[in-house]
Design a protein around this motif. Structure first.
Motif, PDB file in Angstrom:
ATOM      1  N   ALA A 117      61.154  56.592 -28.296  1.00 14.29           N
ATOM      2  CA  ALA A 117      60.578  56.642 -26.953  1.00 14.29           C
ATOM      3  C   ALA A 117      61.565  57.229 -25.954  1.00 14.29           C
ATOM      4  O   ALA A 117      61.187  57.967 -25.035  1.00 14.29           O
ATOM      5  CB  ALA A 117      60.149  55.246 -26.509  1.00 14.29           C
ATOM      6  N   ILE A 118      62.849  56.915 -26.123  1.00 12.10           N
ATOM      7  CA  ILE A 118      63.880  57.452 -25.232  1.00 12.10           C
ATOM      8  C   ILE A 118      63.945  58.975 -25.360  1.00 12.10           C
ATOM      9  O   ILE A 118      63.964  59.708 -24.368  1.00 12.10           O
ATOM     10  CB  ILE A 118      65.249  56.825 -25.543  1.00 12.10           C
ATOM     11  CG1 ILE A 118      65.256  55.344 -25.152  1.00 12.10           C
ATOM     12  CG2 ILE A 118      66.371  57.575 -24.821  1.00 12.10           C
ATOM     13  CD1 ILE A 118      66.454  54.581 -25.668  1.00 12.10           C
ATOM     14  N   ALA A 119      63.984  59.459 -26.594  1.00 12.32           N
ATOM     15  CA  ALA A 119      64.095  60.905 -26.821  1.00 12.32           C
ATOM     16  C   ALA A 119      62.872  61.646 -26.289  1.00 12.32           C
ATOM     17  O   ALA A 119      63.000  62.674 -25.605  1.00 12.32           O
ATOM     18  CB  ALA A 119      64.293  61.185 -28.307  1.00 12.32           C
ATOM     19  N   SER A 120      61.685  61.137 -26.587  1.00 19.58           N
ATOM     20  CA  SER A 120      60.471  61.828 -26.138  1.00 19.58           C
ATOM     21  C   SER A 120      60.337  61.765 -24.621  1.00 19.58           C
ATOM     22  O   SER A 120      59.858  62.719 -23.993  1.00 19.58           O
ATOM     23  CB  SER A 120      59.238  61.218 -26.811  1.00 19.58           C
ATOM     24  OG  SER A 120      59.095  59.851 -26.470  1.00 19.58           O
ATOM     25  N   SER A 121      60.780  60.670 -24.006  1.00 26.44           N
ATOM     26  CA  SER A 121      60.706  60.553 -22.552  1.00 26.44           C
ATOM     27  C   SER A 121      61.627  61.548 -21.871  1.00 26.44           C
ATOM     28  O   SER A 121      61.315  62.061 -20.790  1.00 26.44           O
ATOM     29  CB  SER A 121      61.061  59.130 -22.112  1.00 26.44           C
ATOM     30  OG  SER A 121      60.113  58.199 -22.583  1.00 26.44           O
ATOM     31  N   ALA A 122      62.767  61.816 -22.480  1.00 30.54           N
ATOM     32  CA  ALA A 122      63.697  62.785 -21.892  1.00 30.54           C
ATOM     33  C   ALA A 122      63.046  64.157 -21.785  1.00 30.54           C
ATOM     34  O   ALA A 122      63.140  64.831 -20.755  1.00 30.54           O
ATOM     35  CB  ALA A 122      64.964  62.860 -22.736  1.00 30.54           C
ATOM     36  N   VAL A 123      62.373  64.583 -22.856  1.00 37.68           N
ATOM     37  CA  VAL A 123      61.713  65.895 -22.840  1.00 37.68           C
ATOM     38  C   VAL A 123      60.559  65.895 -21.832  1.00 37.68           C
ATOM     39  O   VAL A 123      60.322  66.892 -21.138  1.00 37.68           O
ATOM     40  CB  VAL A 123      61.201  66.254 -24.246  1.00 37.68           C
ATOM     41  CG1 VAL A 123      60.412  67.556 -24.221  1.00 37.68           C
ATOM     42  CG2 VAL A 123      62.368  66.365 -25.218  1.00 37.68           C
ATOM     43  N   LYS A 124      59.874  64.790 -21.743  1.00 41.77           N
ATOM     44  CA  LYS A 124      58.720  64.697 -20.840  1.00 41.77           C
ATOM     45  C   LYS A 124      59.138  64.662 -19.371  1.00 41.77           C
ATOM     46  O   LYS A 124      58.492  65.272 -18.515  1.00 41.77           O
ATOM     47  CB  LYS A 124      57.911  63.445 -21.182  1.00 41.77           C
ATOM     48  CG  LYS A 124      56.709  63.218 -20.287  1.00 41.77           C
ATOM     49  CD  LYS A 124      55.984  61.931 -20.672  1.00 41.77           C
ATOM     50  CE  LYS A 124      54.798  61.659 -19.750  1.00 41.77           C
ATOM     51  NZ  LYS A 124      54.120  60.381 -20.110  1.00 41.77           N
ATOM     52  N   LEU A 125      60.234  63.968 -19.074  1.00 43.56           N
ATOM     53  CA  LEU A 125      60.582  63.695 -17.686  1.00 43.56           C
ATOM     54  C   LEU A 125      61.631  64.634 -17.095  1.00 43.56           C
ATOM     55  O   LEU A 125      61.660  64.834 -15.879  1.00 43.56           O
ATOM     56  CB  LEU A 125      61.095  62.252 -17.546  1.00 43.56           C
ATOM     57  CG  LEU A 125      60.119  61.135 -17.925  1.00 43.56           C
ATOM     58  CD1 LEU A 125      60.787  59.781 -17.780  1.00 43.56           C
ATOM     59  CD2 LEU A 125      58.863  61.204 -17.077  1.00 43.56           C
ATOM     60  N   ILE A 126      62.500  65.188 -17.923  1.00 40.30           N
ATOM     61  CA  ILE A 126      63.604  65.999 -17.405  1.00 40.30           C
ATOM     62  C   ILE A 126      63.198  67.463 -17.322  1.00 40.30           C
ATOM     63  O   ILE A 126      62.886  68.091 -18.330  1.00 40.30           O
ATOM     64  CB  ILE A 126      64.860  65.848 -18.277  1.00 40.30           C
ATOM     65  CG1 ILE A 126      65.287  64.378 -18.369  1.00 40.30           C
ATOM     66  CG2 ILE A 126      65.996  66.699 -17.726  1.00 40.30           C
ATOM     67  CD1 ILE A 126      65.684  63.770 -17.049  1.00 40.30           C
TER      68      ILE A 126
END
Length: 247
Positions: free
Chosen positions: A46-55
């Motif tokens: 979830a951390i890795a996918s959130s980085a791509v989604k949010l950054i």
């Protein structure tokens, strides 16, 4: 995070400023989502996918851990990440290693333009360019003696991560570090409880079948563990497997 206000930076390059209010709302939601994950691996993913989604500008992200010089990729979102991690571990050089070794307390690194020579990591940077990495930034999540973990963000274009984006990445990593520490603790506690439960059941089986005392039953499990170089929980599980009707 994807929504921002463009402004004219140096050399007339369009840079996207962070919409901090929207980002704060996304961070709050992310924190709730991370706490709701049911395993350490789910948290990492979830951390890795959130980085791509949010950054903004982030094409790929991953979490790398290094234990005594051995690099292990824990989570990946997007291509190029696993190979980048493998190269850093194999070559023993790269931005993650340098960030972990720094003694000035700085926990964030940035490679603004991977297409340019990188004297600090000549072999890694050459291979990274071949992977299509244009720029890269990362934040250490934890350091423990020779072990460390880092959240790494990748872009295919140079100059993708400016000061605002790095600050946003830092906030994301701070949430991630807390969630990861909590997940690791919960996982360890659950593992300890499972182990204790298995040992207790195995001791009960031995006590019933062989009329042993509690101390004697535990002594048998420990002796088998030592004689066969097995973990105590594995011995207990084998005892339960051999006597399924009594577990």
């Amino acid at each position: 995070m994807r929504r921002g206000v463009p402004w004219a930076g140096p050399a007339s390059k369009a840079v996207v400023a962070v919409d901090w209010q929207r980002y704060a709302e996304q961070m709050a939601q992310l924190a709730r989502d991370l706490v709701g994950q049911d395993s350490v691996q789910a948290t990492l993913d979830a951390i890795a996918s959130s980085a791509v989604k949010l950054i903004e500008g982030c094409d790929a992200a991953g979490i790398l851990t290094v234990s005594k010089g051995r690099a292990v990729t824990l989570a990946v979102c997007g291509d190029m990440v696993a190979e980048s991690d493998r190269l850093q571990g194999e070559l023993g050089e790269g931005p993650c290693f340098d960030a972990a070794r720094r003694v000035d307390g700085e926990r964030l690194f940035r490679i603004a333009d991977m297409t340019r020579p990188q004297p600090s990591w000549p072999r890694y940077s050459k291979a990274a360019r071949a992977l299509g990495i244009g720029s890269m930034t990362g934040v250490l999540l934890y350091t423990e003696e020779e072990n460390f973990g880092a959240l790494n963000l990748y872009s295919r274009r140079p100059g993708a991560f400016g000061a605002d984006i790095e600050a946003a990445g830092w906030l994301l990593a701070s949430h991630a570090a807390v969630a990861l520490a909590t997940a690791r603790t919960v996982d360890q506690l659950e593992h300890a409880l499972d182990t204790r439960h298995a040992i207790g059941e195995a001791m009960g089986i031995l006590m019933e079948r062989h009329r042993m005392s509690e101390d004697d039953a535990f002594g048998v499990l420990r002796r088998i563990s030592q004689d066969h170089n097995l973990k105590l929980r594995d011995v207990a599980r084998q005892v339960r497997a051999d006597h399924p009707g009594q577990a």
